[in-house]
Structure formats: C-alpha cells, structure tokens
Design an enzyme around this catalytic site. Structure first.
Site, PDB file in Angstrom:
ATOM      1  N   ASP A  36       0.836  -1.200   0.000  1.00 65.14           N
ATOM      2  CA  ASP A  36       0.000   0.000   0.000  1.00 65.14           C
ATOM      3  C   ASP A  36       0.873   1.254   0.000  1.00 65.14           C
ATOM      4  O   ASP A  36       0.562   2.250  -0.624  1.00 65.14           O
ATOM      5  CB  ASP A  36      -0.888   0.046   1.253  1.00 65.14           C
ATOM      6  N   TYR A  37       1.958   1.155   0.752  1.00 58.91           N
ATOM      7  CA  TYR A  37       2.825   2.317   0.874  1.00 58.91           C
ATOM      8  C   TYR A  37       3.408   2.717  -0.481  1.00 58.91           C
ATOM      9  O   TYR A  37       3.368   3.875  -0.877  1.00 58.91           O
ATOM     10  CB  TYR A  37       3.939   2.021   1.882  1.00 58.91           C
ATOM     11  N   GLU A  38       3.894   1.709  -1.201  1.00 64.22           N
ATOM     12  CA  GLU A  38       4.471   2.008  -2.526  1.00 64.22           C
ATOM     13  C   GLU A  38       3.404   2.566  -3.468  1.00 64.22           C
ATOM     14  O   GLU A  38       3.654   3.482  -4.250  1.00 64.22           O
ATOM     15  CB  GLU A  38       5.076   0.730  -3.135  1.00 64.22           C
ATOM     16  N   ASP A  40       0.708   4.235  -2.575  1.00 62.15           N
ATOM     17  CA  ASP A  40       0.423   5.611  -2.162  1.00 62.15           C
ATOM     18  C   ASP A  40       1.462   6.585  -2.713  1.00 62.15           C
ATOM     19  O   ASP A  40       1.152   7.711  -3.079  1.00 62.15           O
ATOM     20  CB  ASP A  40       0.392   5.737  -0.634  1.00 62.15           C
ATOM     21  N   LEU A  86     -34.663 -10.748 -18.679  1.00 61.20           N
ATOM     22  CA  LEU A  86     -34.635 -12.201 -18.871  1.00 61.20           C
ATOM     23  C   LEU A  86     -35.941 -12.805 -18.412  1.00 61.20           C
ATOM     24  O   LEU A  86     -36.568 -12.321 -17.473  1.00 61.20           O
ATOM     25  CB  LEU A  86     -33.501 -12.808 -18.030  1.00 61.20           C
ATOM     26  N   GLU A 117     -24.041 -19.054 -15.900  1.00 57.89           N
ATOM     27  CA  GLU A 117     -23.364 -18.087 -15.023  1.00 57.89           C
ATOM     28  C   GLU A 117     -24.245 -17.806 -13.815  1.00 57.89           C
ATOM     29  O   GLU A 117     -25.450 -18.014 -13.871  1.00 57.89           O
ATOM     30  CB  GLU A 117     -23.200 -16.738 -15.747  1.00 57.89           C
ATOM     31  N   LYS A 119     -26.596 -15.602 -11.532  1.00 62.80           N
ATOM     32  CA  LYS A 119     -27.414 -14.409 -11.752  1.00 62.80           C
ATOM     33  C   LYS A 119     -27.095 -13.456 -10.614  1.00 62.80           C
ATOM     34  O   LYS A 119     -27.453 -13.675  -9.464  1.00 62.80           O
ATOM     35  CB  LYS A 119     -28.904 -14.737 -11.785  1.00 62.80           C
ATOM     36  N   ASP A 121     -27.016 -10.372  -8.174  1.00 64.64           N
ATOM     37  CA  ASP A 121     -28.112  -9.575  -7.639  1.00 64.64           C
ATOM     38  C   ASP A 121     -27.612  -8.171  -7.297  1.00 64.64           C
ATOM     39  O   ASP A 121     -27.344  -7.844  -6.152  1.00 64.64           O
ATOM     40  CB  ASP A 121     -28.671 -10.278  -6.395  1.00 64.64           C
ATOM     41  N   ARG A 140     -29.110   0.834 -16.292  1.00 62.99           N
ATOM     42  CA  ARG A 140     -30.023   0.169 -17.208  1.00 62.99           C
ATOM     43  C   ARG A 140     -31.279   1.005 -17.401  1.00 62.99           C
ATOM     44  O   ARG A 140     -31.817   1.087 -18.500  1.00 62.99           O
ATOM     45  CB  ARG A 140     -30.386  -1.206 -16.629  1.00 62.99           C
ATOM     46  N   GLU A 177     -22.880  -6.067 -13.941  1.00 58.27           N
ATOM     47  CA  GLU A 177     -23.609  -5.778 -12.708  1.00 58.27           C
ATOM     48  C   GLU A 177     -22.681  -5.108 -11.694  1.00 58.27           C
ATOM     49  O   GLU A 177     -21.563  -5.576 -11.480  1.00 58.27           O
ATOM     50  CB  GLU A 177     -24.126  -7.114 -12.158  1.00 58.27           C
ATOM     51  N   TYR A 229     -20.807  -9.288 -18.066  1.00 56.87           N
ATOM     52  CA  TYR A 229     -21.390 -10.540 -18.567  1.00 56.87           C
ATOM     53  C   TYR A 229     -22.013 -10.458 -19.957  1.00 56.87           C
ATOM     54  O   TYR A 229     -22.515 -11.448 -20.470  1.00 56.87           O
ATOM     55  CB  TYR A 229     -22.416 -11.113 -17.586  1.00 56.87           C
ATOM     56  N   LYS A 295     -27.473 -19.501 -20.827  1.00 59.01           N
ATOM     57  CA  LYS A 295     -27.486 -18.853 -22.138  1.00 59.01           C
ATOM     58  C   LYS A 295     -27.065 -19.851 -23.219  1.00 59.01           C
ATOM     59  O   LYS A 295     -26.163 -20.661 -22.976  1.00 59.01           O
ATOM     60  CB  LYS A 295     -26.483 -17.681 -22.169  1.00 59.01           C
ATOM     61  N   LYS A 319     -34.167 -19.197 -11.379  1.00 61.28           N
ATOM     62  CA  LYS A 319     -34.070 -18.554 -10.067  1.00 61.28           C
ATOM     63  C   LYS A 319     -34.037 -19.570  -8.924  1.00 61.28           C
ATOM     64  O   LYS A 319     -34.592 -20.665  -9.037  1.00 61.28           O
ATOM     65  CB  LYS A 319     -35.285 -17.641  -9.870  1.00 61.28           C
ATOM     66  N   CYS A 413     -35.748   6.951  27.444  1.00 59.39           N
ATOM     67  CA  CYS A 413     -34.809   5.852  27.195  1.00 59.39           C
ATOM     68  C   CYS A 413     -35.208   4.641  28.049  1.00 59.39           C
ATOM     69  O   CYS A 413     -35.372   4.769  29.267  1.00 59.39           O
ATOM     70  CB  CYS A 413     -33.393   6.306  27.546  1.00 59.39           C
ATOM     71  N   CYS A 416     -32.168   4.197  30.893  1.00 57.25           N
ATOM     72  CA  CYS A 416     -31.915   5.115  32.005  1.00 57.25           C
ATOM     73  C   CYS A 416     -33.125   5.974  32.355  1.00 57.25           C
ATOM     74  O   CYS A 416     -33.125   6.677  33.361  1.00 57.25           O
ATOM     75  CB  CYS A 416     -30.704   5.990  31.710  1.00 57.25           C
ATOM     76  N   CYS A 431     -31.046   8.666  23.111  1.00 58.88           N
ATOM     77  CA  CYS A 431     -31.068   8.986  24.525  1.00 58.88           C
ATOM     78  C   CYS A 431     -30.149  10.194  24.710  1.00 58.88           C
ATOM     79  O   CYS A 431     -29.067  10.258  24.121  1.00 58.88           O
ATOM     80  CB  CYS A 431     -30.545   7.794  25.314  1.00 58.88           C
ATOM     81  N   CYS A 436     -25.802   7.537  30.366  1.00 51.82           N
ATOM     82  CA  CYS A 436     -26.706   6.384  30.267  1.00 51.82           C
ATOM     83  C   CYS A 436     -25.894   5.088  30.221  1.00 51.82           C
ATOM     84  O   CYS A 436     -24.902   4.986  29.485  1.00 51.82           O
ATOM     85  CB  CYS A 436     -27.564   6.502  29.009  1.00 51.82           C
TER      86      CYS A 436
HETATM   87  S1  IVH Z   1     -27.301 -11.276 -19.391  1.00 57.17           S
HETATM   88  C1  IVH Z   1     -30.581 -10.271 -22.266  1.00 57.17           C
HETATM   89  N1  IVH Z   1     -26.131 -12.306 -17.348  1.00 57.17           N
HETATM   90  O1  IVH Z   1     -30.576  -9.926 -14.975  1.00 57.17           O
HETATM   91  C2  IVH Z   1     -29.835 -10.631 -21.102  1.00 57.17           C
HETATM   92  N2  IVH Z   1     -27.880 -10.753 -16.948  1.00 57.17           N
HETATM   93  O2  IVH Z   1     -33.421  -9.968 -15.970  1.00 57.17           O
HETATM   94  C3  IVH Z   1     -28.766  -9.673 -20.799  1.00 57.17           C
HETATM   95  N3  IVH Z   1     -28.267 -10.298 -14.567  1.00 57.17           N
HETATM   96  O3  IVH Z   1     -30.915  -6.676 -16.137  1.00 57.17           O
HETATM   97  C4  IVH Z   1     -28.252  -9.855 -19.481  1.00 57.17           C
HETATM   98  N4  IVH Z   1     -26.716 -11.635 -13.801  1.00 57.17           N
HETATM   99  O4  IVH Z   1     -29.254  -7.081 -14.298  1.00 57.17           O
HETATM  100  C5  IVH Z   1     -27.088 -11.471 -17.757  1.00 57.17           C
HETATM  101  N5  IVH Z   1     -24.943 -13.305 -15.612  1.00 57.17           N
HETATM  102  C6  IVH Z   1     -25.898 -12.462 -16.026  1.00 57.17           C
HETATM  103  C7  IVH Z   1     -26.687 -11.722 -15.133  1.00 57.17           C
HETATM  104  C8  IVH Z   1     -27.681 -10.880 -15.637  1.00 57.17           C
HETATM  105  C9  IVH Z   1     -27.660 -10.774 -13.477  1.00 57.17           C
HETATM  106  C10 IVH Z   1     -29.401  -9.353 -14.524  1.00 57.17           C
HETATM  107  C11 IVH Z   1     -29.225  -8.096 -15.279  1.00 57.17           C
HETATM  108  C12 IVH Z   1     -30.437  -7.964 -16.148  1.00 57.17           C
HETATM  109  C13 IVH Z   1     -31.369  -8.905 -15.503  1.00 57.17           C
HETATM  110  C14 IVH Z   1     -32.287  -9.475 -16.552  1.00 57.17           C
END
Ligand code: IVH
Length: 673
Positions: A36-38, A40, A86, A117, A119, A121, A140, A177, A229, A295, A319, A413, A416, A431, A436
């Site tokens: 980290d030092y280097e 910085d 999707l 892959e 999904k 969140d 998006r 994402e 992705y 996919k 899902k 509170c 107290c 409080c 307290c």
């Molecule tokens: S592909 C046409 N890959 O899912 C598909 N989407 O419901 C293009 N998401 O808005 C997206 N993980 O936010 C793809 N590995 C993944 C994903 C992914 C999460 C989300 C993305 C998208 C939503 C679609």
C-alpha cells in the site's frame, strides 16, 4: 511545449499505466504486486504532477477516481441497443422445457451448448469504451433510457478506466452488474446505524443507492465491485460465443466472475446439475446471487433465436427459492446503542429461513415501523439474505388480530429513563443522557472489540456486569481493574479473572489507528481512523488537529471533520484520552519509512493460518505495518504461509502449490531483516 512539460507528460503516462496495472492486480486479480505504501507513493506523485500541470489531467487518469463536484441531477441517456430483461424459470423442469423450446426452434444438425453463469443480484450497468478508454457509464434504467453515472462509476477501482489490451476494440459496450460484497454491506450498515443514518435493506439496494449518489465522493467511499457478462454494440473484434466473450473480457482487463462459478454445458443435463449445485453454494459466495443465467453459448444460434417482447429467446434466468418465511411477532423491544440510538427490534416465533432459525428482525427506526406498519401480534413475511440480519418485508394484514396497536418508540430511554430526542432531518431517536448505562456499555463494547483494542476476554456479559456493578464508568477504568474487583463479580473465578487481566494487559500498546477507532468518535470508522493516524502520526498531534488540517485529508469531509472537532473540544473526551495514557497505555505512533528506506516485509504476501502467539488480526496488522500484505487465501503469488498450531486446509494448499511454510520463530527472524 516546454521541456519540463514534456517530461511531466511522459512521466504522467508511465504513472497512469503503472497505477492502472496495480489497481487491476489488486481489485480484479486479487494478487497485489506492491505494498500500500508504494502504491500511495505512486499516487501522490501523480497528484502532485497533475496539480502542477492541470491541463495534462486525462479523463481516464486514476486521479479521477476520487469523485468530483456533486451533480444537481443525472442526465438521461439512451442505450444504443436496448438492455433486455430475462424470462424467469423456477425449477429444473422449467429449465428443461426452455432447452427443448430452444432445440425445437433451431432445429438444425448442430447440438446446442449452454453457458451458465450466476445471476448477480446488483444493479445492471453499461460501460462504453471508445478506443479503449472509458467514456460513459449508464444505468439500465427502463432498458431503453438510463442515467449517466460516469463520474460515480469511475470511483469503482475494479472498473478499468482504460482497457489493458494493446489493440482494444474501437467501440465496446460492456454490460454487467455493480455489486456490493456481503462483508462491505455488513460494515456499511453497521456504520449507518451507528451514525444514525438509515440502514440499507440488502446489498443490492446499497449498491444501487451508492451508484445513484449525486455526490461522487460518497460513492468513492463505498466498496463497490463490478462483473461484466454481456455486450451491446462492438466495433472491431468478432466474437463467436458467450464463453469466448468472457475470455475476451478477461484479456481486456475487465472483471468477470471466476471460471469456477461458470459452466460450459454440452447438454441441458449439465446446465441443470450446475443450477442445483450453485444453489447449494450460494451462501458461501462473497456476494449475493438469486439464480443462474443459462445462455445458448453460440452467438450465431443466439441470432437465429432472436427475441420476444423484451427478452431474448436464447436465455433464461433460473431462479433460486426465495429466502422468505412467514412468522408471528410476539414482541417489539427497544435496544440502545453506543451513540444512544434507539433501535426497535421485532422478537418473533422461531422460524427457518434459508436453513437458519431466526428469532429477531431489525425494524431500524420509527419511520420504518410506520412505513411497514408493523405491530405486535402481526403475522409477517421475513427475508433473510446471506448472513445479514433478517428483515420484515411486509405484514400479512389479513391475519392481524383485531386489537393490535400501532407501535411507537418510547419518549424516554428504556435503559436510564431520561428523555429521548430526535434531531431534525435524522431518522433516529437518541437517549440524551451521556451517562446512560446503555451508551457506556455500547461504547465499552466497541472499545474492547476485535478491530479496536482487541481485549478478547471482555465479552458483552462481562462489560454489562462491570458497568452494573459500578466498577467501570469510563474506558480508563478498565486499566485500573484488579483481581479483587473482578472476583467480587458473580461467577468470576481466579483463573478467568487472571485471563481477563492478562487480556487487558496485552492491549496496552495499540497502534494509533486502532486507538483512534476505539475512541468511538461519531463517523470515524476504521478507514478514517487509518487516514487520521497516517496524517497525524501521534496521539498528541491528533488531539491538536484543526478543522482545516482534517479537511485536507482525502476521505474526511465537513461532517466527519465537524464530529472530530466537536469531540476534541469536549473536555471530558480529551481528559479521558489523557487518563488512558496516564494509566499506562502506550499508543504506537504511526511512522512512515524515510524515502528509500525499506520495510522488512516489503513486497511479501503472507497468508496466516492456525493459532499463533498473537491474535490473527494483530498478526495481520503487524504484517501490514512492516510493509507486507496478508491475503486470506493461498495462491501462487503467496510468498509464505505463516502457520501456527492446528493449521488446516491452507497448509495443504501451500504444499500443493509449493509455497514455503514458516513458523512463528522464522517469522520473527523475517521481521528483523
Ligand atoms: S445477461 C438479455 N447475465 O438480470 C440478457 N444478466 O433480468 C442480458 N443479470 O438486467 C443480461 N446476472 O441485471 C445477464 N450473468 C448475467 C446476469 C444478468 C444478473 C441481470 C441483469 C439484467 C437482468 C435481466
């Protein structure tokens, strides 16, 4: 151009490239190459040069990552090609039906391969690179029009400001994402609650809230990550499959999920096996996922399949089961934290969510209670995400008992009895009594905690006992405890008293950053404490800090500076610090090596495992303060594994990779280098 300017321009170029490469190594590959030092030092040189020649500041310079002037609002921008959504599936059977539809539509001789892959969140985002340089980042939005969040996104270190390839595509629209890892989310919420700010419901909201900040300096303080992705428009390279796309991302320096989290499935059976297996692993991952995306791998086949409504026919989001459950609220209790903040907590009939039995859910504050209208006796749906404290999603109003009354926080509170107060614009009631017991107990718990003074034998119960017995009324009282006073407590024996005293004794030489953090000044988290220690070096000079000096520190804004100045002005605060020092506490000053001087562990990556004479965190602190790095897992880049007793799987990994394993004595020898 003058000679000096020319030299500066050339040097800036080198610095930018070097810093970007180190960002990539650290944030994307998780394999830091310098200390980290280097780092910085390189950064400081870049900033100094850019200040001298402001017109040489490039838009993709790493200096642009700290955030700029706050915006009034975000500009709306149209996506060149829409960001699709999707279609969801919820079971292996539905995934099989999806695959059959695909085969039926393609109806060719070529078998269909799937690429699977996680999904992710988080928040979907488009990054636009022109000639390899990041030009725009757009949310998006509704899929057609999003918001321009470029200056915020530039603060995310995992996102390259320049692609690494020597011949980058002319135009590349990357889709992916933005995420907040679970650990960063937990810490952010702890911080929010401690500082009377509203907590985020889950990592996705925290990520979205951080990206949609008008003040990019705030985004810069949040730990965000990004995984690519998909692509929009690409000019230049021709890409033939999803699998190849992810490999190209990797080559361009763009972060993708690790290969062990994806699967190229030659048949739908493998895709289904992956889906089932990934659900079993979801809680072990450092970030949240809510399913898998399956996919069709070949881009040619994707084109043939096309889309329907706003979703592609070539993909499905399979899902996972939601982590929700129904239970009943039997009580709402009020907890008082170390800043005096009152938090309502729902006590529920025990219920299993995502494999764990839960009995408590936080209700955050009065506004949240009212918004959800949660009452004792209500049946509620609760949600538990990862390791996060469960949340009440909503009340099942049909099941409300007729006499259930709305809940309001008490005016006094609960600990107290003094009146509480809710400052204007704040969500939290506090409080008002600085004496307290709840505030004192909370402050002491923070003071002794692992990442502060690390007095590990002083657990919550003991802190409560000490305060209730009147033996401890401030931090420094801890250092005046003796065997007699401890033995006067209920259930305290000779042996445990001796252990407690030893553990207090061991904490007498804290580093300056730990000490500042332990003091529990409002808004001063670990990171800020580190910056303060680095800036002021010693406790004396910290006590004399002026507002101006504080504001000159990168991650200190007016609110934080104000809180520190207020603390330093409080006689009781300063007096307590002095009392701590008088009671024999030796705060270790933060020193930086003289220019050119090397620290003994500089450039070394050391992984710590097993039981050692010092606590795990202390050893890690020691490694960093001596210039080394300590990662949590063993890789080819690890120089040594420092193993104590009962070391486990890391030792096997070290042997497998041929990484040298050293013991405590050899480690001590390294320090003397
Ligand atoms: S592909 C046409 N890959 O899912 C598909 N989407 O419901 C293009 N998401 O808005 C997206 N993980 O936010 C793809 N590995 C993944 C994903 C992914 C999460 C989300 C993305 C998208 C939503 C679609």
């Amino acid at each position: 151009m003058t000679n000096q300017r020319k030299e500066a321009a050339a040097r800036l170029n080198v610095l930018r490239q070097e810093i970007s490469a180190h960002d990539h190594a650290y944030y994307v590959l998780d394999q830091p190459q310098i200390t980290d030092y280097e780092y910085d030092q390189l950064f400081a040189e870049l900033i100094a040069l850019e200040q001298q020649f402001p017109d040489l500041v490039a838009p993709d310079s790493p200096s642009q990552r700290v955030g700029g002037t706050p915006l009034e609002k975000f500009e709306k921008l149209e996506h060149r090609t829409p960001m699709l959504s999707l279609q969801n599936t919820y079971s292996p059977e539905e995934v099989r039906a999806f695959a059959e539809r695909v085969s039926h539509l393609l109806d060719g001789p070529r078998p269909v391969e799937f690429f699977c892959e996680p999904k992710l969140d988080g928040l979907a985002l488009e990054l636009i690179y022109e000639e390899g340089s990041l030009r725009r980042a757009i949310t998006r939005g509704d899929g057609s029009v999003g918001e321009d969040v470029t200056s915020n996104i530039k603060t995310i270190k995992a996102i390259p400001l320049r692609l690494t390839s020597p011949s980058p595509p002319k135009l590349l629209e990357v889709r992916g994402e933005v995420l907040m890892f679970k650990e960063s989310f937990r810490r952010l919420n702890e911080w929010q609650e401690e500082n009377g700010l509203p907590a985020f419901a889950n990592p996705r909201n925290a990520a979205a809230g951080s990206v949609r900040q008008l003040d990019s300096k705030i985004t810069a303080q949040r730990q965000l990550h990004f995984f690519a992705y998909a692509v929009g428009v690409v000019e230049g390279p021709s890409l033939s499959s999803q699998h190849q796309l992810l490999e190209s991302f990797h080559r361009w320096g763009l972060p993708t999920v690790t290969a062990d989290l994806t699967c190229l499935a030659p048949h739908v059976d493998e895709a289904i096996a992956y889906y089932v297996a990934l659900e079993g692993r979801r809680h072990q991952l450092p970030f949240e996922i809510d399913g898998t995306v399956i996919k069709v791998n070949s881009f040619e086949q994707q084109r043939q399949l096309g889309m329907v409504a706003r979703s592609p026919r070539w993909a499905t989001a399979a899902k996972f089961k939601p982590e929700e459950a129904q239970t009943k609220i039997v009580d709402i209790v009020v907890q008082v934290g170390r800043t005096g903040a009152l938090t309502p907590v729902a006590v529920m009939e025990p219920v299993k969510v995502g494999g764990v039995t839960v009995t408590h859910a936080t209700l955050h504050n009065q506004d949240e209670v009212e918004r959800k209208d949660v009452r004792v006796g209500d049946t509620v749906i609760i949600h538990r995400a990862g390791d996060v404290i469960p949340e009440v999603v909503r009340v099942v109003t049909e099941k409300r008992p007729p006499k259930a009354k709305p809940f309001t926080l008490p005016p006094n509170c609960p600990v107290c009895g003094e009146p509480t107060e809710r400052a204007e614009g704040e969500a939290v009631s506090r409080c008002t009594n600085s004496l307290c017991a709840a505030i004192l107990k909370g402050s002491l718990r923070h003071f002794v905690s692992r990442r502060a003074m690390n007095i590990d034998k002083l657990g919550e119960k003991l802190v409560d006992q000490l305060v209730d017995a009147g033996l401890v009324t401030c931090f420094s009282d801890l250092y005046r405890l003796n065997a007699d006073s401890l033995l006067s407590l209920e259930r305290q024996g000779q042996k445990s008293s001796a252990n407690i005293l030893a553990s207090i004794e061991n904490s007498r030489k804290p580093t300056l950053n730990r000490f500042i953090y332990a003091l529990g000044i409002r808004f001063v988290g670990e990171q800020t404490a580190k910056s303060l220690a680095l800036r002021f070096g010693s406790i004396e000079s910290f006590l004399n800090a002026s507002e101006e000096e504080l504001l000159s520190i990168d991650d200190v804004g007016p609110v934080v500076a104000g809180a520190i100045v207020a603390a330093l002005k409080r006689k009781s605060f300063v007096k307590e610090v002095h009392r701590l020092i008088e009671s024999g506490l030796k705060v270790q000053s933060t020193s930086r090596p003289r220019d050119g001087a090397k620290l003994p562990l500089e450039g070394l990556n050391i992984v710590v495992t097993g039981t050692l004479p010092l606590g795990r965190d202390e050893v890690k602190d020691l490694i960093t303060s001596m210039g080394g790095k300590s990662a949590s897992s063993v890789s080819k880049k690890t120089h040594y594994v420092l193993a104590g007793e009962e070391a486990g799987s890391k030792l096997d990994k070290a042997r497998e990779l041929g990484v040298p394993v050293i013991g405590w004595e050899q480690f001590q020898a390294l320090l003397k280098n």
